[in-house]
Design a protein around this motif. Structure first.
Motif: not given
Length: 437
Positions: A28, A283-284, A287, A289-290, A352
């Motif tokens: 991203a 954090r990037q 995600s 989803q990951n 997460r």
């Protein structure tokens, strides 16, 4: 065998890993560029050469991974073939070594030895081969042999493969005489004449990546460099001592095998700034989803209905090998699940947040001065001979390290100020293998 005593004058070896397709890369970030365009590979390789790195390292992907029957998102850009890329990079670089990951399970010695010797000639002696193996039938479906190779046999084939390649490279003498070769053993029965004369460094450098007992033994017997994942000082010293101690039985010294863990670096003008940058990168990388995907791989079931900002499943994993295809699995799923849930309960973390903390990848975080000092400490205390840097950005992820950390290492006398030879073996301090009679 006695491992060499700690030496404050050991020189650090550095290599650059093209980030490729994995969960380290931050897609991203607006600075992220193509994983296919030659300009990306050229930029990273030239940056590493500007930093006087030993070699530039490419991974390999022989099949796009799948998760729940769909192509894994991190693989959608694909991955080019390594040796083709490195031959092109040989034309736009001068000194840096060029290392290709090539599978010993799905290739043949004559063909691969020829391609590697060609790269070594075209680059003036800078070629390296990272030997990997596979017992994965999913990957094997792309090849005639399929998944025929039992897991127990993969290192025996790899060891024989490397031995045959070296027989082929040695079938030409240093003064240009060619002799017939013949090899008949468990995995290969070949004979003929090799078409490529002896290359500038005798043999391309052989790299091995693996942490199992078989992998360590294979490295001690056959490799020049071992690429590891041990990132802490304590783990690194234990691994270093174990592998170096295995060398004597093969008539090798501690200097004949360089141990280089893969590491990441996050820099800041202050320690606090570096820590905040590292947290933002994680954090990037992870995600929402990951995060769910990572937990699905452990639990072995579809968890798409779960909230990544919520709690973990309250049931134990039932591993399903078919859920994720083409991914190397490590460790016990039930034990990992319990470890993650315990961490979540202890610190009050969501799914997460737990995945971010449990799978953190930054190895060295701090100011350039602090990172330079820590890198030197690892090498001085025999936790490594050097490092393979894995940046989180393509292709500019090494720029800051080369500009800000390399000069400090040079000031400390811990890193070269110029290349002192032309071949990769000279960069690594490895002797050239002698030709046969």
């Amino acid at each position: 065998m006695t491992v060499r005593a700690r030496n404050s004058h050991k020189e650090i070896h550095l290599a650059a890993h093209f980030p490729g397709v994995n969960s380290t890369t931050v897609w991203a970030d607006p600075r992220s560029r193509s994983q296919i365009a030659f300009s990306s590979f050229e930029h990273l390789a030239r940056t590493a050469e500007r930093g006087l790195f030993d070699f530039f390292f490419l991974a390999e992907g022989l099949r796009l991974r799948e998760h729940k029957g769909r192509i894994h998102d991190l693989d959608v850009v694909g991955r080019p073939e390594s040796l083709t890329l490195l031959n092109a990079l040989a034309a736009v670089t001068e000194r840096i070594g060029l290392a290709a990951t090539v599978n010993a399970t799905f290739n043949e010695p004559y063909e691969l030895a020829r391609r590697l010797a060609t790269l070594d000639h075209l680059s003036g002696g800078r070629a390296a081969w990272n030997v990997v193996t596979s017992s994965d039938a999913f990957t094997g479906e792309n090849f005639r042999r399929g998944g025929y190779l039992d897991r127990a046999d993969r290192y025996t084939r790899a060891a024989e493969f490397v031995a045959v390649a070296r027989e082929l490279w040695d079938s030409w003498t240093p003064d240009g005489l060619s002799r017939p070769f013949a090899h008949r053993d468990q995995h290969f029965d070949i004979a003929g004449e090799f078409t490529v004369p002896r290359s500038p460094q005798g043999h391309p450098v052989v790299i091995q990546a693996g942490d199992s007992g078989e992998g360590r033994e294979f490295a001690a017997r056959a490799a020049d460099v071992i690429f590891t994942r041990h990132g802490t000082l304590e783990d690194g010293r234990a691994f270093y001592a174990d592998v170096k101690a295995r060398l004597a039985k093969y008539g090798r010294s501690a200097d004949d095998l360089k141990i280089m863990p893969g590491v990441t670096v996050v820099l800041g003008d202050t320690a606090a700034e570096a820590q905040e940058r590292a947290a933002e990168i994680r954090r990037q990388q992870v995600s929402p989803q990951n995060a769910i995907l990572a937990v699905e791989q452990i639990w072995g079931t579809d968890l798409s209905s779960y909230d990544p900002d919520g709690p973990f499943p309250d049931f134990d994993p039932e591993p399903d090998p078919s859920l994720t295809q083409g991914r190397t699995r490590r460790g016990d799923s039930v034990a990992t699940a319990e470890k993650w849930r315990a961490l979540s309960r202890q610190k009050g973390l969501s799914i997460r947040q737990t995945v971010i903390e449990a799978s953190g990848r930054q190895s060295f975080i701090g100011t350039p001065e602090a990172v330079a000092a820590e890198l030197e400490t690892f090498v001085r205390q025999d936790a490594a001979d050097g490092f393979v840097l894995v940046p989180h950005l393509t292709p500019g992820g090494l720029d800051e390290f080369v500009d800000r950390v390399v000069p400090l290492l040079q000031e400390r006398g811990a890193f070269r100020t110029e290349y002192r030879g032309a071949t990769l073996r000279s960069h690594l301090g490895l002797t050239e293998p002698g030709g046969k009679g």
